[in-house]
Each structure stands twice: as C-alpha cells, then as structure tokens.
Scaffold this motif. Structure first.
Motif, PDB file in Angstrom:
ATOM      1  N   VAL A   1       0.839  -1.207   0.000  1.00 55.19           N
ATOM      2  CA  VAL A   1       0.000   0.000   0.000  1.00 55.19           C
ATOM      3  C   VAL A   1       0.870   1.252   0.000  1.00 55.19           C
ATOM      4  O   VAL A   1       0.562   2.243  -0.694  1.00 55.19           O
ATOM      5  CB  VAL A   1      -0.952  -0.025   1.209  1.00 55.19           C
ATOM      6  CG1 VAL A   1      -1.654   1.327   1.371  1.00 55.19           C
ATOM      7  CG2 VAL A   1      -1.981  -1.129   1.053  1.00 55.19           C
ATOM      8  N   ALA A   2       1.968   1.232   0.744  1.00 61.53           N
ATOM      9  CA  ALA A   2       2.857   2.395   0.783  1.00 61.53           C
ATOM     10  C   ALA A   2       3.480   2.664  -0.589  1.00 61.53           C
ATOM     11  O   ALA A   2       3.578   3.826  -1.027  1.00 61.53           O
ATOM     12  CB  ALA A   2       3.937   2.182   1.830  1.00 61.53           C
TER      13      ALA A   2
ATOM     14  N   SER B   1       0.829   3.994  -3.018  1.00 57.82           N
ATOM     15  CA  SER B   1       0.469   5.382  -2.697  1.00 57.82           C
ATOM     16  C   SER B   1       1.435   6.367  -3.338  1.00 57.82           C
ATOM     17  O   SER B   1       1.028   7.465  -3.777  1.00 57.82           O
ATOM     18  CB  SER B   1       0.447   5.584  -1.184  1.00 57.82           C
ATOM     19  OG  SER B   1      -0.499   4.721  -0.574  1.00 57.82           O
TER      20      SER B   1
ATOM     21  N   VAL C   1       0.414   6.746  -6.940  1.00 60.30           N
ATOM     22  CA  VAL C   1      -0.899   7.360  -7.125  1.00 60.30           C
ATOM     23  C   VAL C   1      -0.861   8.855  -6.834  1.00 60.30           C
ATOM     24  O   VAL C   1      -1.430   9.676  -7.601  1.00 60.30           O
ATOM     25  CB  VAL C   1      -1.946   6.648  -6.244  1.00 60.30           C
ATOM     26  CG1 VAL C   1      -3.279   7.390  -6.279  1.00 60.30           C
ATOM     27  CG2 VAL C   1      -2.132   5.214  -6.705  1.00 60.30           C
ATOM     28  N   PHE C   2      -0.193   9.266  -5.756  1.00 58.52           N
ATOM     29  CA  PHE C   2      -0.262  10.654  -5.308  1.00 58.52           C
ATOM     30  C   PHE C   2       0.972  11.482  -5.699  1.00 58.52           C
ATOM     31  O   PHE C   2       0.945  12.704  -5.572  1.00 58.52           O
ATOM     32  CB  PHE C   2      -0.440  10.691  -3.788  1.00 58.52           C
ATOM     33  CG  PHE C   2      -1.720  10.058  -3.324  1.00 58.52           C
ATOM     34  CD1 PHE C   2      -2.937  10.694  -3.512  1.00 58.52           C
ATOM     35  CD2 PHE C   2      -1.712   8.815  -2.709  1.00 58.52           C
ATOM     36  CE1 PHE C   2      -4.113  10.117  -3.095  1.00 58.52           C
ATOM     37  CE2 PHE C   2      -2.887   8.222  -2.279  1.00 58.52           C
ATOM     38  CZ  PHE C   2      -4.092   8.874  -2.476  1.00 58.52           C
ATOM     39  N   TRP C   3       2.038  10.836  -6.128  1.00 63.17           N
ATOM     40  CA  TRP C   3       3.223  11.580  -6.563  1.00 63.17           C
ATOM     41  C   TRP C   3       3.112  11.795  -8.068  1.00 63.17           C
ATOM     42  O   TRP C   3       3.399  10.918  -8.875  1.00 63.17           O
ATOM     43  CB  TRP C   3       4.480  10.803  -6.203  1.00 63.17           C
ATOM     44  CG  TRP C   3       5.754  11.559  -6.389  1.00 63.17           C
ATOM     45  CD1 TRP C   3       5.902  12.832  -6.865  1.00 63.17           C
ATOM     46  CD2 TRP C   3       7.062  11.078  -6.097  1.00 63.17           C
ATOM     47  NE1 TRP C   3       7.215  13.192  -6.895  1.00 63.17           N
ATOM     48  CE2 TRP C   3       7.963  12.140  -6.427  1.00 63.17           C
ATOM     49  CE3 TRP C   3       7.556   9.886  -5.583  1.00 63.17           C
ATOM     50  CZ2 TRP C   3       9.341  12.004  -6.262  1.00 63.17           C
ATOM     51  CZ3 TRP C   3       8.935   9.757  -5.425  1.00 63.17           C
ATOM     52  CH2 TRP C   3       9.813  10.802  -5.751  1.00 63.17           C
TER      53      TRP C   3
ATOM     54  N   LYS D   1       4.333   9.526 -11.354  1.00 62.29           N
ATOM     55  CA  LYS D   1       3.285   8.992 -12.223  1.00 62.29           C
ATOM     56  C   LYS D   1       3.546   9.359 -13.682  1.00 62.29           C
ATOM     57  O   LYS D   1       3.440   8.503 -14.582  1.00 62.29           O
ATOM     58  CB  LYS D   1       1.927   9.519 -11.763  1.00 62.29           C
ATOM     59  CG  LYS D   1       0.740   8.950 -12.482  1.00 62.29           C
ATOM     60  CD  LYS D   1      -0.547   9.458 -11.853  1.00 62.29           C
ATOM     61  CE  LYS D   1      -1.769   8.841 -12.520  1.00 62.29           C
ATOM     62  NZ  LYS D   1      -3.035   9.292 -11.882  1.00 62.29           N
TER      63      LYS D   1
ATOM     64  N   GLY E   1       2.193  -0.454  -8.728  1.00 57.83           N
ATOM     65  CA  GLY E   1       2.269   0.990  -8.889  1.00 57.83           C
ATOM     66  C   GLY E   1       2.278   1.402 -10.346  1.00 57.83           C
ATOM     67  O   GLY E   1       1.631   2.391 -10.732  1.00 57.83           O
TER      68      GLY E   1
ATOM     69  N   THR F   1      -1.365   1.123 -11.503  1.00 54.77           N
ATOM     70  CA  THR F   1      -2.320   2.099 -10.964  1.00 54.77           C
ATOM     71  C   THR F   1      -2.131   3.499 -11.537  1.00 54.77           C
ATOM     72  O   THR F   1      -3.024   4.350 -11.370  1.00 54.77           O
ATOM     73  CB  THR F   1      -2.200   2.163  -9.436  1.00 54.77           C
ATOM     74  OG1 THR F   1      -0.821   2.458  -9.073  1.00 54.77           O
ATOM     75  CG2 THR F   1      -2.608   0.849  -8.803  1.00 54.77           C
TER      76      THR F   1
ATOM     77  N   ALA G   1      -7.013   8.452  -8.937  1.00 57.97           N
ATOM     78  CA  ALA G   1      -6.743   8.190  -7.526  1.00 57.97           C
ATOM     79  C   ALA G   1      -7.974   7.657  -6.806  1.00 57.97           C
ATOM     80  O   ALA G   1      -7.895   6.732  -5.983  1.00 57.97           O
ATOM     81  CB  ALA G   1      -6.234   9.452  -6.836  1.00 57.97           C
TER      82      ALA G   1
ATOM     83  N   LEU H   1      -8.512   4.128  -4.730  1.00 52.48           N
ATOM     84  CA  LEU H   1      -8.972   4.123  -3.337  1.00 52.48           C
ATOM     85  C   LEU H   1     -10.231   3.268  -3.181  1.00 52.48           C
ATOM     86  O   LEU H   1     -10.353   2.514  -2.202  1.00 52.48           O
ATOM     87  CB  LEU H   1      -9.228   5.551  -2.859  1.00 52.48           C
ATOM     88  CG  LEU H   1      -7.995   6.446  -2.724  1.00 52.48           C
ATOM     89  CD1 LEU H   1      -8.393   7.864  -2.336  1.00 52.48           C
ATOM     90  CD2 LEU H   1      -7.022   5.863  -1.702  1.00 52.48           C
TER      91      LEU H   1
ATOM     92  N   THR I   1      -9.158  -0.310  -3.360  1.00 46.40           N
ATOM     93  CA  THR I   1      -8.459  -0.719  -2.126  1.00 46.40           C
ATOM     94  C   THR I   1      -9.456  -0.985  -1.008  1.00 46.40           C
ATOM     95  O   THR I   1      -9.365  -1.996  -0.286  1.00 46.40           O
ATOM     96  CB  THR I   1      -7.464   0.371  -1.704  1.00 46.40           C
ATOM     97  OG1 THR I   1      -6.542   0.615  -2.766  1.00 46.40           O
ATOM     98  CG2 THR I   1      -6.699  -0.060  -0.460  1.00 46.40           C
TER      99      THR I   1
END
Length: 305
Positions: A110-111, A114, A117-119, A123, A176, A179, A184, A188, A191
């Motif tokens: 998950v880390a 993430s 997804v958020f960086w 991406k 990663g 995704t 995002a 989520l 998940t």
C-alpha cells in the motif's frame, strides 16, 4: 516350548535381525533336549544332581534378554511432527505468524502504490518510460519461481525473509506501474472494496463448515481458462468481454482466498498438509490472492466509471 532371549547388542526389529536369534535359541533348545534323551540317566542318580548349579548354568546359557529401543524412525518422526502440528497451540502460533507476515506485506504494498498514485511527477515518469515496467517483470518472476519451487530455501531463515521482502517490493512496484493508468479515487475505491471483501471472506472461511480445499483441482482448471481468456482479450477490444473477464477473475480469486485460508487453518479440512515451517508459503498464497483480487476489482471499477 518357552524361549528366553537375552541380547547384549541393540537389534533393529524392522530389519528382521531378531529372527536368527530365535531360530538359534530354538535349535540349541532342541539339541539340548535330544542330548538329554540320548544320554539315559541312572535311576540311582540323586535328584539334586540334576538340579545342580552346572545344569542351571547350562540352561542359563540359552536365555536371552531383548532390549527394545525408544528411538523413532524417520517416518515416526514425520508422524509425530504432523501430530504435534495438529495441536491447537502450535497451529494458532502458525496462523498468527502468517497473518503478521501478510500484514507487513500488505502495508509495504500500500505504501508503494500510494507513491505512484499521489506523486504526480513519478506517475508522469512511469507513463513516459514504459521500459521500467518491462524491467521489473523478469526480476519479479525469478524471485517468484524461487519462492514457489525451492522448498528448502523457502524454509531457511533468513533467506526466506530476504526473498519475501524482495518479492513484496517488486510486486508493489508492478502494482504501482498499473495504478498510474487509473484515477486516484478509483484506486482508493478498489483498495477499500478489496479490504472489505478480504475480511468478509476470511471470516467466512474460518466459520463455515463447507470444505473449500476440495475445490483445488477445479479452481486450477478455471484459472487456466481465465488465463486463455485474458490472452484472447489482448486482440479483442470489447467492453462487455472485458467486464466479464474482470467479474470472473474476481469470483475465482475469491474462492482461492477462501481455500488458501482453510489450508492454513487446517483442522477438519480434507487438504491441510502445510507444515509449521511453511509460514512463508502460506502467507505468499494469501497475499497473491488478495493482490489478484485487487487487480480485478480495480478493472471492474475502472470499466464501470
């Protein structure tokens, strides 16, 4: 005829070493009796002469004592190991270790996801450099084959933990790279749905009286058909066929998750032959079920939106 055996050396009864001693004692007993019958005794001989210490010593020579060792054969040790693993405390410790390893794997995964997804910079870099995904695939399959096929290495500490860490990191990186092609909120939602389904199926597997371990062969056939179906979809662009593929994959790996949990729990289930040293293998099976379940649910959500 009564035969007393006394042996000063250990004898392996499984090899039949005791049989020649019994035959030897029987032959000596027969010879001694025949010798006594051929040599007539004088009627005037006193009774105490027959019961003299020398005759007692002669009879004592035909006496044998057998000492049976308590040592177990390898088969006995295997059966005792299986019996000890059926003990509730040992099985409980095994299940706790598997769930701790699985929790650590999922947290690392998950880390890593993430970050993709958020960086936004990462991406964009992954989308612009597809070679990164292709470079991860060979390393991932090499580590996976080692964990799946090398049973001795899988049970050896700390090699099994090192391989499992590498496998988890590579799996997280691959997820990663997948995704980044989804939004995002879709990741989520997938998940959260995977977490709810996994928890519900795990509780169901622990409580139900149905033995899903008997479905192992049938699920393998369905998985093989699903793989062929996925290869065909590479060349066919159809929304409904892709939706059906994602739904079938979700159902199949839901059954796999229930079956692998029951294999780990053991007890009354027909197939539960995992040894106490196979905690890495058990955690790896459940981890892959959850990851595949996440991928198919992510496809369903992506197609639905």
């Amino acid at each position: 005829m009564k035969i007393d055996l006394e042996v000063s050396e250990p004898i392996d009864f499984s090899l039949g070493d005791h049989q020649h001693l019994i035959r030897k004692a029987a032959d000596e007993s027969i010879q001694s009796k025949s010798g006594q019958q051929d040599t007539p005794s004088s009627p005037d001989e006193p009774q105490k002469t027959r019961d003299s210490p020398h005759s007692k010593a002669a009879r004592r020579a035909d006496a044998f004592v057998v000492y049976i060792s308590d040592e177990n054969t390898p088969d006995d040790r295997g059966r005792s190991l299986a019996t000890s693993f059926s003990d509730a405390s040992i099985r409980k410790a095994f299940i706790m270790k598997v769930f701790l390893i699985l929790s650590a794997q999922l947290s690392v995964t998950v880390a890593i996801i993430s970050m993709f997804v958020f960086w936004k910079a990462l991406k964009a870099w992954v989308i612009a450099n597809p070679w990164f995904t292709y470079a991860l695939l060979p390393a991932f399959f090499v580590v996976f084959i080692i964990l799946a096929c090398c049973g001795k290495l899988r049970r050896q500490v700390p090699a099994n933990y090192i391989l499992l860490v590498f496998f988890t990191i590579l799996q997280g990186l691959l997820l990663g790279t997948i995704t980044v092609f989804y939004r995002a909120e879709e990741v989520l939602w997938a998940t959260g749905a995977t977490a709810v389904v996994t928890l519900a199926l795990t509780l169901f597997a622990l409580q139900t009286k149905c033995d899903f371990t008997l479905l192992n062969g049938m699920l393998f056939v369905f998985l093989f058909i699903l793989i062929i179906y996925g290869i065909i979809l590479i060349f066919i662009r159809s929304y409904w066929l892709h939706l059906l593929y994602a739904a079938l994959g979700t159902v199949i790996f839901s059954f796999y998750l229930v079956m692998d949990v029951q294999l780990m729990v053991g007890g009354r289930h027909h197939y539960s032959n995992l040894s106490p040293e196979e905690y890495v293998f058990a955690a790896l099976n459940i981890y892959l079920d959850i990851i595949n379940l996440f991928l198919f649910i992510l496809q369903l959500i992506g197609l639905a939106r």
